[in-house]
Design a protein around this motif. Structure first.
Motif, PDB file in Angstrom:
ATOM      1  N   LEU A  75      84.030  21.158  78.508  1.00 19.90           N
ATOM      2  CA  LEU A  75      84.831  22.030  77.649  1.00 19.90           C
ATOM      3  C   LEU A  75      85.719  22.948  78.486  1.00 19.90           C
ATOM      4  O   LEU A  75      86.883  23.189  78.144  1.00 19.90           O
ATOM      5  CB  LEU A  75      83.917  22.857  76.743  1.00 19.90           C
ATOM      6  CG  LEU A  75      83.232  22.085  75.610  1.00 19.90           C
ATOM      7  CD1 LEU A  75      82.237  22.979  74.874  1.00 19.90           C
ATOM      8  CD2 LEU A  75      84.267  21.535  74.640  1.00 19.90           C
ATOM      9  N   THR A  76      85.183  23.472  79.595  1.00 14.74           N
ATOM     10  CA  THR A  76      85.991  24.301  80.485  1.00 14.74           C
ATOM     11  C   THR A  76      87.120  23.495  81.101  1.00 14.74           C
ATOM     12  O   THR A  76      88.255  23.971  81.246  1.00 14.74           O
ATOM     13  CB  THR A  76      85.107  24.900  81.595  1.00 14.74           C
ATOM     14  OG1 THR A  76      84.063  25.686  81.011  1.00 14.74           O
ATOM     15  CG2 THR A  76      85.930  25.783  82.529  1.00 14.74           C
ATOM     16  N   SER A  77      86.819  22.231  81.444  1.00 20.22           N
ATOM     17  CA  SER A  77      87.841  21.355  82.018  1.00 20.22           C
ATOM     18  C   SER A  77      88.956  21.087  81.021  1.00 20.22           C
ATOM     19  O   SER A  77      90.147  21.147  81.363  1.00 20.22           O
ATOM     20  CB  SER A  77      87.204  20.036  82.465  1.00 20.22           C
ATOM     21  OG  SER A  77      88.185  19.134  82.932  1.00 20.22           O
ATOM     22  N   ASP A 103      92.367  13.302  82.430  1.00 20.92           N
ATOM     23  CA  ASP A 103      91.135  14.096  82.544  1.00 20.92           C
ATOM     24  C   ASP A 103      90.724  14.664  81.191  1.00 20.92           C
ATOM     25  O   ASP A 103      89.529  14.672  80.831  1.00 20.92           O
ATOM     26  CB  ASP A 103      91.330  15.238  83.546  1.00 20.92           C
ATOM     27  CG  ASP A 103      91.436  14.742  84.979  1.00 20.92           C
ATOM     28  OD1 ASP A 103      91.008  13.593  85.232  1.00 20.92           O
ATOM     29  OD2 ASP A 103      91.935  15.486  85.842  1.00 20.92           O
ATOM     30  N   ILE A 104      91.698  15.158  80.423  1.00 16.64           N
ATOM     31  CA  ILE A 104      91.398  15.688  79.088  1.00 16.64           C
ATOM     32  C   ILE A 104      90.842  14.577  78.200  1.00 16.64           C
ATOM     33  O   ILE A 104      89.857  14.770  77.476  1.00 16.64           O
ATOM     34  CB  ILE A 104      92.663  16.308  78.459  1.00 16.64           C
ATOM     35  CG1 ILE A 104      93.081  17.569  79.212  1.00 16.64           C
ATOM     36  CG2 ILE A 104      92.425  16.625  76.981  1.00 16.64           C
ATOM     37  CD1 ILE A 104      94.377  18.177  78.718  1.00 16.64           C
ATOM     38  N   PHE A 105      91.465  13.406  78.252  1.00 18.06           N
ATOM     39  CA  PHE A 105      91.016  12.274  77.435  1.00 18.06           C
ATOM     40  C   PHE A 105      89.593  11.859  77.806  1.00 18.06           C
ATOM     41  O   PHE A 105      88.753  11.634  76.925  1.00 18.06           O
ATOM     42  CB  PHE A 105      91.969  11.091  77.626  1.00 18.06           C
ATOM     43  CG  PHE A 105      91.570   9.860  76.858  1.00 18.06           C
ATOM     44  CD1 PHE A 105      91.861   9.737  75.510  1.00 18.06           C
ATOM     45  CD2 PHE A 105      90.880   8.821  77.483  1.00 18.06           C
ATOM     46  CE1 PHE A 105      91.493   8.608  74.793  1.00 18.06           C
ATOM     47  CE2 PHE A 105      90.502   7.693  76.780  1.00 18.06           C
ATOM     48  CZ  PHE A 105      90.809   7.585  75.439  1.00 18.06           C
ATOM     49  N   ASP A 106      89.301  11.762  79.121  1.00 19.82           N
ATOM     50  CA  ASP A 106      87.961  11.361  79.559  1.00 19.82           C
ATOM     51  C   ASP A 106      86.905  12.343  79.085  1.00 19.82           C
ATOM     52  O   ASP A 106      85.831  11.953  78.610  1.00 19.82           O
ATOM     53  CB  ASP A 106      87.919  11.246  81.087  1.00 19.82           C
ATOM     54  CG  ASP A 106      88.638  10.005  81.583  1.00 19.82           C
ATOM     55  OD1 ASP A 106      88.898   9.103  80.766  1.00 19.82           O
ATOM     56  OD2 ASP A 106      88.940   9.939  82.790  1.00 19.82           O
ATOM     57  N   ASP A 107      87.194  13.638  79.232  1.00 22.17           N
ATOM     58  CA  ASP A 107      86.220  14.646  78.801  1.00 22.17           C
ATOM     59  C   ASP A 107      86.028  14.610  77.287  1.00 22.17           C
ATOM     60  O   ASP A 107      84.898  14.753  76.792  1.00 22.17           O
ATOM     61  CB  ASP A 107      86.683  16.042  79.223  1.00 22.17           C
ATOM     62  CG  ASP A 107      86.517  16.286  80.716  1.00 22.17           C
ATOM     63  OD1 ASP A 107      85.501  15.831  81.274  1.00 22.17           O
ATOM     64  OD2 ASP A 107      87.398  16.916  81.328  1.00 22.17           O
ATOM     65  N   ALA A 108      87.106  14.424  76.544  1.00 20.02           N
ATOM     66  CA  ALA A 108      86.996  14.349  75.083  1.00 20.02           C
ATOM     67  C   ALA A 108      86.194  13.120  74.666  1.00 20.02           C
ATOM     68  O   ALA A 108      85.351  13.193  73.758  1.00 20.02           O
ATOM     69  CB  ALA A 108      88.381  14.329  74.446  1.00 20.02           C
ATOM     70  N   GLN A 109      86.428  11.971  75.320  1.00 17.18           N
ATOM     71  CA  GLN A 109      85.685  10.762  74.995  1.00 17.18           C
ATOM     72  C   GLN A 109      84.202  10.936  75.300  1.00 17.18           C
ATOM     73  O   GLN A 109      83.346  10.448  74.556  1.00 17.18           O
ATOM     74  CB  GLN A 109      86.239   9.569  75.794  1.00 17.18           C
ATOM     75  CG  GLN A 109      87.593   9.073  75.314  1.00 17.18           C
ATOM     76  CD  GLN A 109      87.522   8.564  73.881  1.00 17.18           C
ATOM     77  OE1 GLN A 109      88.059   9.174  72.958  1.00 17.18           O
ATOM     78  NE2 GLN A 109      86.856   7.445  73.681  1.00 17.18           N
ATOM     79  N   ALA A 239      76.339   9.569  90.358  1.00 20.50           N
ATOM     80  CA  ALA A 239      76.595   9.924  88.954  1.00 20.50           C
ATOM     81  C   ALA A 239      77.447  11.174  88.846  1.00 20.50           C
ATOM     82  O   ALA A 239      77.340  12.096  89.637  1.00 20.50           O
ATOM     83  CB  ALA A 239      75.279  10.131  88.223  1.00 20.50           C
ATOM     84  N   ASP A 240      78.316  11.192  87.857  1.00 21.26           N
ATOM     85  CA  ASP A 240      79.099  12.368  87.548  1.00 21.26           C
ATOM     86  C   ASP A 240      78.150  13.402  86.955  1.00 21.26           C
ATOM     87  O   ASP A 240      77.511  13.184  85.942  1.00 21.26           O
ATOM     88  CB  ASP A 240      80.192  12.000  86.529  1.00 21.26           C
ATOM     89  CG  ASP A 240      81.162  13.142  86.315  1.00 21.26           C
ATOM     90  OD1 ASP A 240      80.771  14.291  86.546  1.00 21.26           O
ATOM     91  OD2 ASP A 240      82.306  12.857  85.924  1.00 21.26           O
ATOM     92  N   SER A 241      78.092  14.576  87.583  1.00 20.66           N
ATOM     93  CA  SER A 241      77.049  15.548  87.246  1.00 20.66           C
ATOM     94  C   SER A 241      77.122  16.046  85.812  1.00 20.66           C
ATOM     95  O   SER A 241      76.126  16.492  85.267  1.00 20.66           O
ATOM     96  CB  SER A 241      77.138  16.751  88.194  1.00 20.66           C
ATOM     97  OG  SER A 241      78.403  17.388  88.073  1.00 20.66           O
ATOM     98  N   HIS A 242      78.294  16.007  85.197  1.00 16.06           N
ATOM     99  CA  HIS A 242      78.368  16.543  83.835  1.00 16.06           C
ATOM    100  C   HIS A 242      78.490  15.437  82.797  1.00 16.06           C
ATOM    101  O   HIS A 242      78.829  15.691  81.649  1.00 16.06           O
ATOM    102  CB  HIS A 242      79.551  17.523  83.708  1.00 16.06           C
ATOM    103  CG  HIS A 242      80.882  16.876  83.562  1.00 16.06           C
ATOM    104  ND1 HIS A 242      81.664  16.540  84.639  1.00 16.06           N
ATOM    105  CD2 HIS A 242      81.592  16.496  82.461  1.00 16.06           C
ATOM    106  CE1 HIS A 242      82.794  16.002  84.208  1.00 16.06           C
ATOM    107  NE2 HIS A 242      82.777  15.950  82.890  1.00 16.06           N
ATOM    108  N   ARG A 243      78.182  14.206  83.167  1.00 20.17           N
ATOM    109  CA  ARG A 243      78.354  13.097  82.229  1.00 20.17           C
ATOM    110  C   ARG A 243      77.057  12.355  81.952  1.00 20.17           C
ATOM    111  O   ARG A 243      77.063  11.172  81.733  1.00 20.17           O
ATOM    112  CB  ARG A 243      79.416  12.131  82.755  1.00 20.17           C
ATOM    113  CG  ARG A 243      80.802  12.729  82.745  1.00 20.17           C
ATOM    114  CD  ARG A 243      81.836  11.715  83.135  1.00 20.17           C
ATOM    115  NE  ARG A 243      83.141  12.315  83.195  1.00 20.17           N
ATOM    116  CZ  ARG A 243      83.951  12.475  82.159  1.00 20.17           C
ATOM    117  NH1 ARG A 243      83.575  12.072  80.977  1.00 20.17           N
ATOM    118  NH2 ARG A 243      85.133  13.022  82.299  1.00 20.17           N
ATOM    119  N   SER A 244      75.940  13.039  81.977  1.00 18.43           N
ATOM    120  CA  SER A 244      74.697  12.360  81.632  1.00 18.43           C
ATOM    121  C   SER A 244      73.671  13.364  81.141  1.00 18.43           C
ATOM    122  O   SER A 244      73.102  14.123  81.923  1.00 18.43           O
ATOM    123  CB  SER A 244      74.149  11.602  82.851  1.00 18.43           C
ATOM    124  OG  SER A 244      73.001  10.882  82.506  1.00 18.43           O
TER     125      SER A 244
END
Length: 288
Positions: A75-77, A103-109, A239-244
């Protein structure tokens, strides 16, 4: 009866003869033991309910704490990237703008996927998931699922392999595709760029088996029993630290259990992991 109350009443026909003192004593002893057994069972059930309630409360607290903590990063990103576009959009070159939008699209998805997983696992746990069962071809579901995997799949080599036989199962196609997407996304997250992810489907003992294998670093034996627990995430630095949030595998197992299927994990040889699930095979009816 016990000190806490009466649990039952026994009636004995004494029309032919009455009980002597010994028989009466034995009967009272048996009834006393029965009352104690009933009371112990009641106490055990109350403890079990109390333990389950405590676990549910702990699970709810963990869920809120984990989500509150881990959602802050994407959300911060999103907020920061959107602010950058609004403030400096005219001065940024095309490549930089595309990178920010990506980056916005990836975080939203990722946020959308999280919400879908949370809703699905909550409905299954509460028994509110209405399965839309229909005959489906497993290879077609896999191919459709691959259109919805993580965009980073282009950094890996994904191959598929199917047997010559017809792989028909009676399932909710949307949920089984979600299982495939979660397993493939999991392999993408925890393997380095350039890794090979192999998806295969075949028939075995009246079941349709699907395997998702990778040649990444694998999962240590000590962690194998934990990977299906909610909120457990691997310690791999890949692993991406904020994606799991650790919801994908528990959700997969819950979906497969609702379909009468199973989900297992084993080591890939010589390295990597293999997640496989099996579903009851459906009979193929040919109408002339």
């Amino acid at each position: 009866r016990t000190g806490s109350g009466v649990f039952g009443v026994i009636g004995i026909d004494l029309s032919e003869r009455s009980m002597d003192a010994f028989e009466n004593s034995v009967l009272l002893s048996i009834l006393g033991e029965c009352a104690l057994a009933v009371e112990n069972r009641r106490i055990a059930l109350e403890k079990e309910r109390a333990t389950m309630q405590a676990q549910n409360e702990q699970l709810r607290a963990n869920l809120l704490r984990t989500i509150s903590h881990d959602l802050r990063t994407p959300l911060t990103s999103i907020s920061g990237n959107a602010s950058n576009l609004l403030s400096n959009g005219e001065t940024l070159d095309t490549e930089t703008r595309n990178k920010i939008c990506t980056d916005i699209f990836d975080d939203a998805q990722w946020l959308i996927g999280l919400v879908e997983n949370l809703l699905s696992i909550t409905r299954i746990e509460d028994g509110r998931m209405n399965l839309q069962i229909s005959p489906q071809l497993m290879d077609e579901m896999i191919e459709e699922a691959l259109h919805h995997v993580n965009r980073k799949s282009c950094e890996h080599t994904i191959t598929t392999q199917y047997g010559d036989e017809i792989l028909l199962v009676n399932v909710d196609a949307r949920l089984i595709m979600q299982v495939v997407v979660n397993l493939v996304d999991n392999a993408i997250k925890y393997t380095p760029v350039g890794s090979v992810i192999r998806i295969s489907a075949y028939r075995k003992d009246h079941q349709v088996v699907v395997e998702v294998a990778d040649n990444g670093p694998g999962i240590p034996d000590r962690a194998k029993a934990q990977v299906f627990e909610m909120f457990y995430t691997g310690q791999s630095r890949i692993a991406d630290s904020h994606r799991s949030l650790g919801l994908g595998l528990p959700l997969c197992r819950a979906i497969l259990t609702a379909h009468g299927g199973t989900l297992t994990l084993r080591d890939n040889v010589p390295n990597g992991s293999v997640f496989s699930f099996a579903l009851p095979q459906s009979e193929v009816n040919i109408h002339e």
